[in-house]
Write a protein that holds these residues in place. Structure first.
Motif, mmCIF file in Angstrom:
data_model
loop_
_atom_site.group_PDB
_atom_site.id
_atom_site.type_symbol
_atom_site.label_atom_id
_atom_site.label_comp_id
_atom_site.label_asym_id
_atom_site.label_seq_id
_atom_site.Cartn_x
_atom_site.Cartn_y
_atom_site.Cartn_z
ATOM 1 N N THR A 26 0.901 -1.355 -0.111
ATOM 2 C CA THR A 26 -0.027 0.030 0.029
ATOM 3 C C THR A 26 0.809 1.206 -0.018
ATOM 4 O OG1 THR A 26 -1.841 -1.239 1.213
ATOM 5 C CG2 THR A 26 -1.849 1.269 1.379
ATOM 6 N N ASP A 27 0.512 2.378 -0.773
ATOM 7 C CA ASP A 27 1.010 3.560 -0.946
ATOM 8 C C ASP A 27 -0.288 4.455 -0.052
ATOM 9 O OD1 ASP A 27 1.231 6.373 -1.557
ATOM 10 O OD2 ASP A 27 2.430 5.768 -3.226
ATOM 11 N N LEU A 28 0.075 5.001 1.302
ATOM 12 C CA LEU A 28 -1.041 5.492 1.966
ATOM 13 C C LEU A 28 -1.354 6.542 1.180
ATOM 14 C CD1 LEU A 28 -2.452 5.245 4.820
ATOM 15 C CD2 LEU A 28 -0.462 6.985 5.261
ATOM 16 N N THR A 29 -0.740 7.316 0.230
ATOM 17 C CA THR A 29 -1.097 8.612 -0.246
ATOM 18 C C THR A 29 -2.443 8.158 -1.473
ATOM 19 O OG1 THR A 29 0.381 8.299 -2.266
ATOM 20 C CG2 THR A 29 0.933 9.661 -0.316
ATOM 21 N N HIS A 30 -2.505 6.974 -1.749
ATOM 22 C CA HIS A 30 -3.507 6.405 -2.657
ATOM 23 C C HIS A 30 -4.994 6.295 -1.908
ATOM 24 C CE1 HIS A 30 -0.580 4.125 -5.387
ATOM 25 N NE2 HIS A 30 -0.515 5.480 -5.270
ATOM 26 N N PHE A 31 -4.861 6.303 -0.485
ATOM 27 C CA PHE A 31 -6.157 6.476 0.373
ATOM 28 C C PHE A 31 -6.397 7.890 0.823
ATOM 29 C CE2 PHE A 31 -5.316 2.035 0.142
ATOM 30 C CZ PHE A 31 -6.489 1.317 -0.028
ATOM 31 N N LEU A 32 -5.569 8.861 0.382
ATOM 32 C CA LEU A 32 -5.917 10.331 1.154
ATOM 33 C C LEU A 32 -6.173 11.173 -0.027
ATOM 34 C CD1 LEU A 32 -2.463 10.480 3.082
ATOM 35 C CD2 LEU A 32 -4.902 9.371 3.984
ATOM 36 N N ASP A 33 -6.893 12.255 0.266
ATOM 37 C CA ASP A 33 -7.621 13.283 -0.288
ATOM 38 C C ASP A 33 -6.281 14.159 -0.334
ATOM 39 O OD1 ASP A 33 -7.588 15.030 1.674
ATOM 40 O OD2 ASP A 33 -9.923 14.823 1.761
ATOM 41 N N LYS A 34 -6.661 15.593 -1.237
ATOM 42 C CA LYS A 34 -5.649 16.438 -1.526
ATOM 43 C C LYS A 34 -5.171 17.116 -0.221
ATOM 44 C CE LYS A 34 -6.843 17.294 -6.235
ATOM 45 N NZ LYS A 34 -7.302 18.281 -6.891
ATOM 46 N N SER A 35 -6.078 17.322 0.957
ATOM 47 C CA SER A 35 -5.857 17.824 2.197
ATOM 48 C C SER A 35 -4.981 16.925 3.215
ATOM 49 C CB SER A 35 -7.117 18.142 2.811
ATOM 50 O OG SER A 35 -7.817 17.331 3.239
ATOM 51 N N GLY A 36 -5.115 15.611 2.601
ATOM 52 C CA GLY A 36 -4.251 14.620 3.278
ATOM 53 C C GLY A 36 -5.372 13.879 4.382
ATOM 54 N N ALA A 37 -6.585 13.955 4.455
ATOM 55 C CA ALA A 37 -7.379 13.294 5.084
ATOM 56 C C ALA A 37 -7.722 12.056 4.468
ATOM 57 C CB ALA A 37 -8.821 13.954 5.430
ATOM 58 N N ILE A 38 -8.533 11.367 5.226
ATOM 59 C CA ILE A 38 -8.924 9.877 4.470
ATOM 60 C C ILE A 38 -9.854 10.114 3.250
ATOM 61 C CG2 ILE A 38 -10.065 7.765 4.764
ATOM 62 C CD1 ILE A 38 -9.078 7.728 7.694
ATOM 63 N N GLY A 39 -9.605 9.658 2.161
ATOM 64 C CA GLY A 39 -10.282 10.167 0.994
ATOM 65 C C GLY A 39 -11.885 9.176 0.727
ATOM 66 N N PRO A 40 -11.606 7.979 0.847
ATOM 67 C CA PRO A 40 -12.882 7.253 0.840
ATOM 68 C C PRO A 40 -13.770 7.433 1.787
ATOM 69 C CG PRO A 40 -11.006 5.702 0.612
ATOM 70 C CD PRO A 40 -10.510 6.949 1.180
ATOM 71 N N VAL A 41 -15.190 7.689 1.580
ATOM 72 C CA VAL A 41 -16.099 8.049 2.405
ATOM 73 C C VAL A 41 -16.936 6.969 3.116
ATOM 74 C CG1 VAL A 41 -18.305 9.318 2.698
ATOM 75 C CG2 VAL A 41 -16.482 10.312 1.098
ATOM 76 N N LYS A 42 -17.049 6.003 2.211
ATOM 77 C CA LYS A 42 -17.739 4.849 2.973
ATOM 78 C C LYS A 42 -17.596 3.448 2.291
ATOM 79 C CE LYS A 42 -21.630 5.625 -0.038
ATOM 80 N NZ LYS A 42 -23.324 5.864 0.087
ATOM 81 N N GLY A 43 -17.787 2.446 2.636
ATOM 82 C CA GLY A 43 -17.471 1.106 2.286
ATOM 83 C C GLY A 43 -16.270 0.365 2.476
ATOM 84 N N PRO A 44 -15.951 -0.297 1.673
ATOM 85 C CA PRO A 44 -14.497 -1.226 2.058
ATOM 86 C C PRO A 44 -13.218 -0.374 1.907
ATOM 87 C CG PRO A 44 -16.030 -2.440 0.564
ATOM 88 C CD PRO A 44 -16.676 -1.276 0.775
ATOM 89 N N ALA A 45 -13.433 0.423 0.921
ATOM 90 C CA ALA A 45 -12.179 1.408 0.719
ATOM 91 C C ALA A 45 -12.011 2.077 2.154
ATOM 92 C CB ALA A 45 -12.195 2.186 -0.358
ATOM 93 N N ARG A 46 -13.182 2.640 2.434
ATOM 94 C CA ARG A 46 -13.057 3.545 3.785
ATOM 95 C C ARG A 46 -12.427 2.810 5.049
ATOM 96 N NH1 ARG A 46 -13.024 8.613 6.482
ATOM 97 N NH2 ARG A 46 -13.237 8.195 8.463
#
Length: 100
Positions: A4-24
């Protein structure tokens, strides 16, 4: 092994990107591993339970290249997290708690 590259799960502000579901759920697990592995204080953050078997907390260490490597002792699921340094969950520079 989950690579895993953690940045693939983050939005532009650095917060967690996915909002719901398995990705979240996966993103939350990964940031919890980073928080645990990067916290060197006496009252370190507890390791998260394995996202797959949910039976036991994972073990996390730093690899030679500074990636975080984690393993579940129960189900043997394992992973590697890169690009975690400087994220909101990187606690390496967290000040030590003062004793009263």
């Amino acid at each position: 092994m989950y690579i895993t590259d953690l940045t693939h799960f983050l939005d532009k502000s650095g917060a967690i990107g996915p909002v719901k579901g398995p990705a979240r759920a996966m993103a939350q697990f990964l940031v919890n591993v980073v928080t645990h592995a990067s916290d060197a204080t006496e009252d370190a953050v507890a390791a998260p339970f394995c996202f797959k078997c949910k039976k036991i907390a994972v073990e996390a260490t730093h690899a030679q290249d500074d990636a975080i490597v984690w393993t579940c002792p129960a189900c043997r699921t394992e992973g590697r997290i890169s690009n975690w340094k400087g994220s909101l969950w990187d606690l390496r520079d967290r000040p030590q708690a003062r004793s009263s």
